[in-house]
Write an enzyme that holds these catalytic residues in place. Sequence first.
Site, mmCIF file in Angstrom:
data_model
loop_
_atom_site.group_PDB
_atom_site.id
_atom_site.type_symbol
_atom_site.label_atom_id
_atom_site.label_comp_id
_atom_site.label_asym_id
_atom_site.label_seq_id
_atom_site.Cartn_x
_atom_site.Cartn_y
_atom_site.Cartn_z
ATOM 1 N N HIS A 19 0.807 -1.213 0.000
ATOM 2 C CA HIS A 19 0.000 0.000 0.000
ATOM 3 C C HIS A 19 0.845 1.271 0.000
ATOM 4 O O HIS A 19 0.379 2.316 -0.469
ATOM 5 C CB HIS A 19 -0.975 -0.042 1.171
ATOM 6 C CG HIS A 19 -2.029 -1.096 0.997
ATOM 7 N ND1 HIS A 19 -2.579 -1.795 2.048
ATOM 8 C CD2 HIS A 19 -2.608 -1.596 -0.136
ATOM 9 C CE1 HIS A 19 -3.461 -2.667 1.586
ATOM 10 N NE2 HIS A 19 -3.490 -2.564 0.265
ATOM 11 N N HIS A 42 -7.832 -8.663 -7.677
ATOM 12 C CA HIS A 42 -8.175 -9.448 -6.476
ATOM 13 C C HIS A 42 -8.453 -8.456 -5.346
ATOM 14 O O HIS A 42 -7.635 -8.248 -4.446
ATOM 15 C CB HIS A 42 -7.034 -10.401 -6.103
ATOM 16 C CG HIS A 42 -6.762 -11.440 -7.140
ATOM 17 N ND1 HIS A 42 -6.089 -11.167 -8.320
ATOM 18 C CD2 HIS A 42 -7.090 -12.761 -7.204
ATOM 19 C CE1 HIS A 42 -6.004 -12.265 -9.049
ATOM 20 N NE2 HIS A 42 -6.606 -13.249 -8.396
ATOM 21 N N SER A 100 -6.829 -2.439 -0.435
ATOM 22 C CA SER A 100 -6.445 -1.705 -1.638
ATOM 23 C C SER A 100 -7.584 -0.874 -2.224
ATOM 24 O O SER A 100 -7.352 0.269 -2.645
ATOM 25 C CB SER A 100 -5.896 -2.673 -2.688
ATOM 26 O OG SER A 100 -4.748 -3.353 -2.192
ATOM 27 N N GLU A 118 -13.526 -9.619 -7.526
ATOM 28 C CA GLU A 118 -13.371 -10.412 -6.312
ATOM 29 C C GLU A 118 -14.283 -11.636 -6.391
ATOM 30 O O GLU A 118 -15.500 -11.505 -6.523
ATOM 31 C CB GLU A 118 -13.715 -9.585 -5.067
ATOM 32 C CG GLU A 118 -13.660 -10.371 -3.770
ATOM 33 C CD GLU A 118 -12.342 -11.119 -3.572
ATOM 34 O OE1 GLU A 118 -12.385 -12.319 -3.263
ATOM 35 O OE2 GLU A 118 -11.278 -10.477 -3.736
ATOM 36 N N ASP A 143 -13.546 -13.675 -12.515
ATOM 37 C CA ASP A 143 -12.129 -13.966 -12.333
ATOM 38 C C ASP A 143 -11.313 -12.788 -12.869
ATOM 39 O O ASP A 143 -11.337 -12.482 -14.060
ATOM 40 C CB ASP A 143 -11.782 -15.240 -13.097
ATOM 41 C CG ASP A 143 -10.327 -15.662 -12.951
ATOM 42 O OD1 ASP A 143 -9.506 -14.853 -12.464
ATOM 43 O OD2 ASP A 143 -10.000 -16.796 -13.337
ATOM 44 N N GLY A 144 -10.577 -12.124 -11.995
ATOM 45 C CA GLY A 144 -9.799 -10.956 -12.396
ATOM 46 C C GLY A 144 -8.700 -11.276 -13.390
ATOM 47 O O GLY A 144 -8.377 -10.452 -14.259
ATOM 48 N N ASP A 164 -2.748 -8.966 -6.919
ATOM 49 C CA ASP A 164 -2.210 -9.560 -5.689
ATOM 50 C C ASP A 164 -3.077 -10.732 -5.227
ATOM 51 O O ASP A 164 -3.779 -10.653 -4.231
ATOM 52 C CB ASP A 164 -2.056 -8.510 -4.575
ATOM 53 C CG ASP A 164 -3.374 -7.864 -4.192
ATOM 54 O OD1 ASP A 164 -4.303 -7.870 -5.024
ATOM 55 O OD2 ASP A 164 -3.491 -7.362 -3.063
#
EC number: 2.1.1.266
Length: 284
Positions: A19, A42, A100, A118, A143-144, A164
């Site tokens: 971050h 994610h 995030s 997500e 699905d990212g 991530d």
Amino acid sequence: MLAYRHAFHAGNHADVLKHLVLGQVLRYMGEKDKPYTLIDTHAGAGGYSLEGRYAQKKGEYAMGVGKLFDRKDLPPGLAAYVQQVKDFNEDGQLRQYPGSPAIAKGLLRPDDRMRLFELHSTDFRIVESYMKDRPNTQVSDKDGFAALKGELPPPSRRAVVLMDPSYEIKSDYAKVLTAVREGLQKFAETVLIVWYPQIQLLEAAQLPQRLKATGDTMAKKGWLHVRLTVAQPDERGFGMLGSGLFIANPPFVLHDMLAAELPYLVDKLGQFDGANYVLEQRSV
């Protein structure tokens, strides 16, 4: 994969590094009038209670953001990061940690676009509710990894991607590499941030080298790699020793900020005498 909950690890040393970098990248992107798109593959829940049973199980935040929260000697980048954490806690006590999406929500302008992905059903509902009033925002339970290439290039041709995953399953390492390659192939100027854990696993050790090789040929403006090692393996040789970030097309100011502030992080978050950092950059 769908059993993973980031709340167990919220605010730990890995979140601090991730971050810190994310905040610096988004501030830099906001210096130009032209809007940009943030794609978070994610996203997680968006924010986490540090008083809940998940965060309290191991109390990882105490060795991460907890080491920084009340300090008065923070260098500028870390001071800005900690201020965002404080802004997320209205009573001035460290009770909540911004994920995030919350870090980004505090920095993006109304015209900047957010695309959050997500898969975990509970976290999806939480982050969807958290973002419901923000303009130019879409939250999806797709699905990212698979969705990324469909988001690039964005309308303004300015993009930041944060990737991530949990890496709870080994196939995530290969999926990351594939998604990075596909993303840069679609839009070679994407500022693409990949987080990875530093653990005793071959796939984890190989990923940074493979990402750098990809960046050498596909990232239009080069790459930056940073790793923060804070712990030693346990008696069985396991455990997360630290974490790293690979950034394709990094803002030019990022290297010097990290070079100045990583020694401070090593000193304050290091859990053994051999705590250290790695900072590498390839410019084009």
